[in-house]
Write a protein that holds these residues in place. Structure first.
Motif, short mmCIF file in Angstrom:
data_model
loop_
_atom_site.label_atom_id
_atom_site.label_comp_id
_atom_site.label_asym_id
_atom_site.label_seq_id
_atom_site.Cartn_x
_atom_site.Cartn_y
_atom_site.Cartn_z
N GLN A 301 40.31 31.81 41.64
CA GLN A 301 41.67 31.91 41.18
C GLN A 301 41.88 32.07 39.57
O GLN A 301 42.49 33.02 39.01
CB GLN A 301 42.61 31.04 41.43
CG GLN A 301 42.88 30.88 43.16
CD GLN A 301 43.56 29.75 43.48
OE1 GLN A 301 44.08 28.74 42.91
NE2 GLN A 301 43.91 29.57 44.89
N ILE A 303 39.58 33.24 37.41
CA ILE A 303 38.85 34.54 37.33
C ILE A 303 39.77 35.48 37.45
O ILE A 303 39.91 36.30 36.62
CB ILE A 303 37.32 34.65 37.94
CG1 ILE A 303 36.63 33.50 37.45
CG2 ILE A 303 36.90 36.00 37.75
CD1 ILE A 303 35.04 33.71 38.60
N ASN A 304 40.47 35.59 38.49
CA ASN A 304 41.54 36.56 38.76
C ASN A 304 42.43 36.63 37.82
O ASN A 304 43.08 37.40 37.39
CB ASN A 304 42.08 36.12 40.42
CG ASN A 304 40.99 36.53 41.31
OD1 ASN A 304 39.84 37.35 41.06
ND2 ASN A 304 40.96 35.92 42.55
N GLN A 305 42.86 35.26 37.57
CA GLN A 305 44.21 35.06 36.73
C GLN A 305 43.95 35.95 35.32
O GLN A 305 44.55 36.38 34.51
CB GLN A 305 44.60 33.68 36.50
CG GLN A 305 45.66 33.35 35.71
CD GLN A 305 47.05 34.14 36.22
OE1 GLN A 305 47.37 34.08 37.48
NE2 GLN A 305 47.79 34.65 35.45
N ARG A 306 42.57 35.26 34.89
CA ARG A 306 41.96 35.69 33.46
C ARG A 306 41.71 37.14 33.55
O ARG A 306 42.16 38.13 32.58
CB ARG A 306 40.60 35.21 33.45
CG ARG A 306 40.09 35.55 31.80
CD ARG A 306 38.72 35.08 31.61
NE ARG A 306 37.64 35.58 32.45
CZ ARG A 306 36.60 35.18 32.86
NH1 ARG A 306 36.05 34.32 32.00
NH2 ARG A 306 35.66 35.75 33.68
N ASN A 307 41.30 37.83 34.66
CA ASN A 307 41.35 39.45 34.74
C ASN A 307 42.78 40.12 34.82
O ASN A 307 43.07 41.10 34.02
CB ASN A 307 40.62 39.66 36.09
CG ASN A 307 39.17 39.33 36.14
OD1 ASN A 307 38.55 38.91 35.02
ND2 ASN A 307 38.64 39.20 37.08
N ILE A 308 43.56 39.34 35.27
CA ILE A 308 45.15 39.75 35.40
C ILE A 308 45.47 39.66 33.97
O ILE A 308 46.09 40.65 33.23
CB ILE A 308 45.97 39.17 36.40
CG1 ILE A 308 45.42 39.28 37.81
CG2 ILE A 308 47.44 39.45 36.18
CD1 ILE A 308 46.34 38.50 38.95
N ASN A 309 45.56 38.81 33.28
CA ASN A 309 45.85 38.47 31.84
C ASN A 309 45.09 39.51 30.94
O ASN A 309 45.83 40.30 30.07
CB ASN A 309 45.35 37.05 31.44
CG ASN A 309 46.26 35.96 32.06
OD1 ASN A 309 47.36 36.19 32.67
ND2 ASN A 309 45.84 34.77 32.11
N LEU A 310 43.84 39.55 31.04
CA LEU A 310 43.30 40.94 30.29
C LEU A 310 43.71 42.28 30.68
O LEU A 310 43.92 42.98 29.74
CB LEU A 310 41.49 40.88 30.52
CG LEU A 310 40.86 39.61 30.17
CD1 LEU A 310 39.52 39.61 30.61
CD2 LEU A 310 41.15 39.30 28.53
N LEU A 311 44.13 42.45 31.97
CA LEU A 311 44.54 43.72 32.35
C LEU A 311 45.84 43.89 31.51
O LEU A 311 46.08 45.05 31.13
CB LEU A 311 44.62 43.86 33.82
CG LEU A 311 45.00 45.32 34.55
CD1 LEU A 311 44.30 46.38 33.83
CD2 LEU A 311 45.14 45.06 35.91
N THR A 313 46.84 42.34 29.01
CA THR A 313 46.77 42.53 27.72
C THR A 313 46.32 44.05 27.26
O THR A 313 46.95 44.59 26.47
CB THR A 313 45.89 41.55 26.98
OG1 THR A 313 46.13 40.27 27.49
CG2 THR A 313 45.64 41.89 25.54
#
Length: 595
Positions: A301, A303-311, A313
Motif C-alpha cells: 500500500q 509503495i502504491n501510495q508513493r507511486n500515486i504521489n509520484l504520478l 506530482t
C-alpha cells in the motif's frame, strides 16, 4: 526422536575430544618445528654461499605449516628460511635440512641418508633407531629427547654446538634412566610372573594329589550312604542357591521394570511438554506469518501510495509545463502571425515592384532590341556593300578592319536576339503534361547534323513517363545543356552525354518534384568559376577558343526558376561536367493543365 537425541549427545561428547586432539596435534607440530629451528641454528657445516636457508619436509603437512609460520619471523644463520614439501627423494640434496617421521615415511633411512651423496644436507628424523640417523628425536613426557650420531655428522662435515651436545647428553641420560627403570619394571614383572607360574604349578600338583586321593576314597566308598547324603545336601544347597539367585533376579527385574516405567513416564511427560512447546511455536509462527503478511500488505500500500504521489506530482509538473508551453506557443504564434503579416505586406510590395521591373525590363529589352536592330542593320548593310564593291580596292589594314566590323555586327545581332529570347522566356505560358523522353528525342533530332559531325554519343537512362511543365522552355533548357556539352569537348575526344531523370519525394512546399541529370566528358569547369556560369553574358573562354554569347546557362537558370526548381553544377577541370536541375509544382494551384 530417540535416535536424534542419541546422535546429539554423542556429538556433544565427541566433538570436544576431536577439537582437543586437533589442538594437541598442532601444539606437538609447533614443538617439533621450534626444535628443528633450534637444532639447525646450533649445527655448523652448512653451505654458506646460498642467500636462503631451505628446509624440506616429507609427508608431514602439520609440521610444514608450523615451520612456514615460524620462518616468517625467525631466520637461521641470519638467512631467510624457505620451507617446502619434499616430494622427490632424489631432490633431498637440494635442501639444507630435511625432516622425516617414520610414522609417515617408512622407507630405509640409511639408504635415504646416502642418497644426499655426502652433500651438506642435515637429516633430522623421528622414530628411527639411533644407529640409522644423523639427529634423532624421541617423544618423552610432552618433550623430545635429542640423539646425536656424531660419526654420521662428522662424515657429512657437520659439527654440533657444545650446548646442543650437552642438551643431547642430558636428554639421553633421561632416556637411559627411563629405559633402565622400564627394564627393572620388566624384570620385576618377569620375576613375579615366574613366581606365580611356580605357585600355580605347585597348586596344580597339590590339587592333582588331592583329586587322586579323593578319587581313591570315592572309588572305595562309592555306594556308601554318607556319600549320597553329602551329594543330596550339596544338591539341596545348590537348589537353594539357585532359588536365591532367581529371587535376586526377580527383584532386579522388578527394579528394572519400575525404573523403566519411571523413565517411560518421564519420557511421556517430556514428549507432552515438547508437543506443547511445538504447538506454542506453531502458533507463534502463524502469528509471525500473519504479521508478516500484514506488513507486506502495508508495504505494498505504501509503495502504491508513493507511486500515486509520484504520478500526481509528475502530472502536476507536466500540466505546468504544458500550460507554459501553450502560453509560449500562443505568444510565438502571435509573433509569427505578426511577422507573417509584415512579410506578406513586404512580399506584396516586392511582387508589385518585381512585376513593374519585369514589365520595364521587357519593354526595355523590346525597345532596345528594335532600336538597336535598325542602326545595326544599317551598319551591316553598308559593311556588306563595301565588302562586295570595294574589298579589292582596299589595302590589307582596311580589309581586316572591314572584316572586324562585319564580325562585330554579327555578334551584336546574336546578343540582341539572345536578349530578346531571354526576355520572352515565360511569356504567355501554360502548364502542360510532357513526356521527357519525347522532348529529349526531339532535341537530339534537331542536333543530328552536329552529332554526326562531332561523332557525339548521347545515352538516355531512365526518364519519367510524364511530368508537368512548360514545353517550349524545357526544350530550350535541354538544347542549351546538350549544345554546351558538344561545344566544350576535349580535343580529339568524341563527346559522350548521359541524360537521366527520376521522381523525388514530395517536400514541405511542393508535391510534384522531378530531378534531371545531364552529364558529359568535356573539359570541365574549375571550382572557382562554377558560381559564375549561370550569370548573364558570363564567358569563361575567349571567342577564338569557343564561340557563343555567354547567355545560354542564364537562359537555363531562368527556365528552372520558372519551374520553381534549382539548378547546380558538379565538375572538375578536365574530368567532365554534370548539370542537375529540378522541376517542382503543386498542381492544385493551376486552373488549367494541357495534356
Amino acid at each position: 526422536m530417540y535416535k536424534q537425541l542419541l546422535t546429539f549427545f554423542i556429538t556433544l561428547f565427541c566433538v570436544p575430544s576431536i577439537f582437543a586432539q586437533s589442538k594437541e596435534q598442532k601444539i606437538a607440530a609447533y614443538k617439533r618445528a621450534n626444535l628443528i629451528f633450534s637444532i639447525a641454528e646450533q649445527v655448523s657445516g652448512f653451505e654458506s654461499s646460498k642467500r636462503t636457508f631451505s628446509i624440506g619436509v616429507i609427508s608431514e603437512p602439520s609440521v610444514r605449516k608450523a615451520l612456514e609460520k615460524i620462518a616468517i619471523k625467525k631466520p637461521i644463520k641470519a638467512r631467510k628460511v624457505i620451507v617446502e614439501e619434499l616430494t622427490l627423494i632424489s631432490d633431498a640434496y637440494l635442501y639444507d635440512v630435511v625432516y622425516l617421521n617414520k610414522n609417515s615415511f617408512s622407507s630405509n633411512l640409511p639408504r635415504f641418508i646416502n642418497s644426499v651423496n655426502y652433500k651438506p644436507t642435515l637429516v633430522i628424523s623421528e622414530g628411527y633407531p639411533f644407529n640409522e640417523t644423523m639427529i634423532g628425536l624421541t617423544p618423552y613426557e610432552k618433550t623430545y629427547i635429542i640423539s646425536l650420531n656424531i660419526d654420521k655428522l662428522k662424515g657429512y662435515k657437520f659439527s654440533p654446538s657444545s650446548h646442543l651436545l650437552e642438551t643431547s647428553i642430558k636428554s639421553s641420560q633421561k632416556l637411559r634412566d627411563k629405559l633402565q627403570l622400564q627394564q627393572l619394571v620388566r624384570d620385576k614383572q618377569k620375576e613375579i610372573l615366574e613366581t606365580q607360574k611356580q605357585d600355580l604349578k605347585n597348586q596344580k600338583k597339590s590339587l592333582e594329589e588331592v583329586i587322586q586321593k579323593k578319587d581313591k576314597i570315592l572309588n572305595k566308598n562309592a555306594k556308601s550312604l554318607k556319600t549320597l547324603q553329602r551329594e543330596a545336601l550339596t544338591k539341596s544347597q545348590q537348589y537353594e542357591q539357585k532359588l536365591l539367585d532367581i529371587q535376586i533376579l526377580e527383584d532386579d527385574l522388578k527394579n528394572q521394570t519400575t525404573l523403566f516405567k519411571r523413565n517411560k513416564e518421564e519420557l511421556d511427560e517430556n514428549r507432552k511438554e515438547i508437543e506443547i512447546q511445538s504447538k506454542f511455536l506453531k502458533n507463534q509462527k502463524e502469528m509471525i506469518d500473519a504479521q508478516k503478511k500484514i506488513l507486506n500488505d502495508q508495504q505494498v500500500q505504501l509503495i502504491n501510495q508513493r507511486n500515486i504521489n509520484l504520478l500526481l506530482t509528475g502530472l502536476v509538473i507536466l500540466s505546468i509545463f504544458v500550460i507554459a508551453y501553450i502560453i509560449y506557443i500562443n505568444n510565438s504564434r502571435r509573433k509569427l502571425v505578426r511577422r507573417l503579416k509584415e512579410k506578406n505586406i513586404q512580399i506584396a510590395r516586392d511582387s508589385r515592384t518585381l512585376k513593374r521591373q519585369n514589365k520595364e525590363f521587357e519593354s526595355f529589352a523590346y525597345i532596345a532590341s528594335h532600336d538597336l536592330q535598325e542602326p545595326l542593320h544599317t551598319i551591316t548593310s553598308f559593311s556588306d556593300f563595301m565588302y562586295e564593291d570595294y574589298y579589292d580596292k582596299l589595302d590589307d589594314d582596311a580589309k581586316e578592319n572591314l572584316i572586324y566590323i562585319k564580325e562585330g555586327c554579327q555578334r551584336m545581332s546574336a546578343l540582341i536576339n539572345s536578349l530578346l529570347d531571354y526576355s520572352r522566356i515565360g511569356n504567355k505560358r501554360k502548364l502542360h503534361q510532357i513526356s521527357p523522353a519525347s522532348l529529349v528525342n526531339n532535341v537530339i533530332r534537331d542536333f543530328s547534323a552536329k552529332i554526326s559531325e562531332t561523332d557525339t554519343k548521347i545515352i538516355t537512362g531512365t526518364l519519367p513517363t510524364h511530368i508537368y511543365g512548360y514545353p517550349t522552355e524545357l526544350r530550350m533548357l535541354f538544347q542549351n545543356l546538350i549544345s554546351n556539352a558538344i561545344k566544350f569537348k576535349k580535343p580529339d575526344v568524341s563527346p559522350k552525354i548521359y541524360i537521366e531523370g527520376f521522381r523525388k519525394e514530395a517536400n514541405d512546399t511542393f508535391m510534384e518534384v522531378w530531378q534531371f541529370i545531364v552529364k558529359d566528358n568535356g573539359i570541365g569547369i574549375a571550382k572557382e568559376h562554377q558560381h559564375k556560369v549561370f550569370e548573364i553574358f558570363q564567358r569563361l573562354h575567349t571567342r577564338e577558343e569557343y564561340e557563343g554569347t555567354g547567355i545560354g546557362l542564364a537562359h537555363c537558370k531562368k527556365i528552372v526558376d520558372l519551374h520553381h526548381g534549382d539548378i547546380w553544377v558538379e565538375s572538375k577541370l578536365g574530368e567532365g561536367t554534370t548539370f542537375n536541375f529540378t522541376v517542382q509544382f503543386n498542381l492544385e494551384e493551376y486552373d488549367e493543365i494541357i495534356n
